[in-house]
Design an enzyme around this catalytic site. Structure first.
Site, short mmCIF file in Angstrom:
data_model
loop_
_atom_site.label_atom_id
_atom_site.label_comp_id
_atom_site.label_asym_id
_atom_site.label_seq_id
_atom_site.Cartn_x
_atom_site.Cartn_y
_atom_site.Cartn_z
N GLY A 44 0.27 49.27 31.34
CA GLY A 44 -1.14 49.03 31.63
C GLY A 44 -1.86 48.43 30.44
O GLY A 44 -1.41 47.42 29.88
N GLU A 45 -2.95 49.06 30.02
CA GLU A 45 -3.72 48.52 28.90
C GLU A 45 -2.93 48.51 27.59
O GLU A 45 -3.36 47.91 26.61
CB GLU A 45 -5.02 49.31 28.71
CG GLU A 45 -4.78 50.76 28.34
CD GLU A 45 -6.03 51.45 27.76
OE1 GLU A 45 -6.87 50.79 27.15
OE2 GLU A 45 -6.13 52.68 27.93
N GLY B 203 0.15 47.28 27.36
CA GLY B 203 1.12 46.19 27.33
C GLY B 203 2.38 46.45 28.11
O GLY B 203 2.42 47.34 28.98
N ASP C 126 0.81 43.70 39.90
CA ASP C 126 1.42 42.70 40.78
C ASP C 126 1.22 41.29 40.23
O ASP C 126 2.10 40.43 40.33
CB ASP C 126 0.83 42.80 42.18
CG ASP C 126 1.20 44.11 42.86
OD1 ASP C 126 2.39 44.48 42.80
OD2 ASP C 126 0.31 44.78 43.41
#
Lengths: 308, 308
Positions: free
Chosen positions: B207-208, B210, B238
């Site tokens: 996610g945030e 990487g 996605d």
């Protein structure tokens, strides 16, 4: 090469992780910072305080790495600062089991005469007024002041913290602390608000998720090296700060471009620190090992995309 | 250029974030994957299913991006898959408010004749047996099969999931799912165990924080671009997978070196996706914007350290 003053704790730690536990071993922010900076053979002095119970061999260990310890005051009839903690299974969270301030309660740092003209100052995590008193002893305005702090001072000495933050060039702070200090969730916005408090450079440490360096509209990111096993995270943040500051002191180049390299060196050294308990891994680190791991960092992060 | 088959949901989403809320808007894994892959002008076909309530303009939107939608079955008297969720203030966690399978309950994907010889297959998050049935329709062994999945299938269809995982080249999975699938906290160890299940390449999405690409003993890391504001994270994973697979399909080069670039493209496109609700940002993304952001990625991550 610039002279470097490091102020911070030199202490006993007792650590428990899922992999084992230690008795009282060598710890403290200044210890980890110093061992990391020593990797660059800088002219560095640690300013700290210990009790009469602190083994001479620990001080010798630092001296043998080329670090001046004449600024480490020894209070014969008192005890050394002691911290004890237990890491949870995820190794990202920990419980503090004991914090005994001992000599630290009355710590008045005195920078050795030979170092009052140092170009680089590293203010390890301590009460902001203690950090400030070191700045006040410098006879010239240092070219670079790096400060590390933690949420405890935001909760208990915010006004003093904001005062010292005005006088520094680089702050190293973890993501949750950056959010607490600014009330902003976005680290980009948090970094901007911290800029406005004083520091031209903001380093946000995200532990296993790496570190961000902000300067005006520039951002640089270094991941933490993905490791098979994190054995003991104690001191990783200080090792990162020590590697960062040590590299800058060695090169004397305080530009953003050079700070990128300093961040990579800091991350590289921190990746070693966590491999063994306490300072063990840092005590026996060779240039060859550092070189190989820098190569791993390049492989991990560098890519070729032609932009036309 | 390789032909690309994408199987996954084409759906309605209703999203609530701290910044606002939407009615039913265009969503679905295959939609986001397709829009990202379309950025590379690949010859791609989406295999999916919708109800009679699905607006023709949404299908046209995909067609106008050059994506074949002949494999999107329309079931006139039924309703389209619908998901509704509400993000918490940290934007990293969310509550699912509604999941209405509708047409998805009986989805039997049929790959269009023109695409049964595709070299690249992207299996979006679906029941593993549905993913498997797409592989079974390919007349040649594809050169590259990428699979995305989630913890729901680990909990409810683990045996089937392990079967399809044996037949793929790349798995994209988030960090918590990688840990759940392997019982290993270290992502390095988790990736190795997933390798042993089949996929030569393991992409762990954080996610945030990487994404990591693992192949044998090689690791590559791409950060997420630090953003001032994450407006809506829906579809980011996605979009990442679609950008990754689309770039590989366009170049036809499935080496580790080229996958590094694909990861950077995936991260770049995902950084746009989160800037507006749903697919809005991806619908109006220019090459110029992508180019500029790739430059930001280079600035963010590239450094020069001479190793002698």
């Amino acid at each position: 090469m610039s002279k470097l003053v490091i102020v911070g704790t030199v202490a006993f730690d007792a650590i428990e992780t899922p992999f084992g536990k230690t008795d009282k071993i060598l710890g403290g922010a200044a210890t980890f910072i110093g061992l990391a900076a020593a990797q660059f053979h800088v002219n560095a002095s640690i300013v700290s305080i210990v009790g009469g119970d602190f083994p001479q061999e620990y001080l010798d260990l630092l001296s043998n790495k080329g670090i001046d310890v004449s600024g480490v005051e020894i209070v014969e009839n008192e005890k050394t600062f002691f911290w004890s903690g237990k890491y949870h299974n995820d190794m990202n969270t920990r419980d503090t089991l004991a914090t005994e301030l001992n000599v630290l309660a009355d710590f008045k740092p005195i920078v050795p005469k030979d170092y009052i003209d140092s170009e680089v100052v590293m203010l390890g995590n301590l009460h902001p007024l203690t950090q400030m008193s070191v700045l006040d002893q410098m006879i010239n305005k240092p070219k670079l002041v790096v400060l590390d702090t933690m949420n405890f001072w935001m909760n208990n000495a915010l006004k003093d913290l904001l005062e010292v933050i005005k006088r520094i060039d680089v702050i190293t702070i973890n993501d949750e602390e950056a959010r607490q200090l600014t009330g902003e969730y976005s680290l980009v916005v948090a970094a901007r608000k911290i800029h406005e408090m004083g520091p031209k450079y903001v380093v946000i440490k995200k532990g296993e998720h790496g570190a961000l360096l902000f300067h005006d509209d520039n951002v640089f990111f270094a991941p933490a090296l993905p490791l098979e096993e994190v054995f003991d995270p104690t001191g990783a943040g200080d090792t990162f700060a020590g590697g960062f500051t040590g590299y800058l002191a060695k090169t004397g180049d305080f530009s953003f471009e050079n700070m990128k390299k300093a961040i990579i060196y800091g991350s590289t050294l921190a990746s070693f620190c966590v491999e063994k308990f306490g300072t063990l891994r840092m005590e026996n680190l060779t240039n060859h090992e550092v070189h190989n791991r820098l190569q791993q960092f390049k492989t991990l992060t560098q890519f070729e995309i032609e932009l036309t």
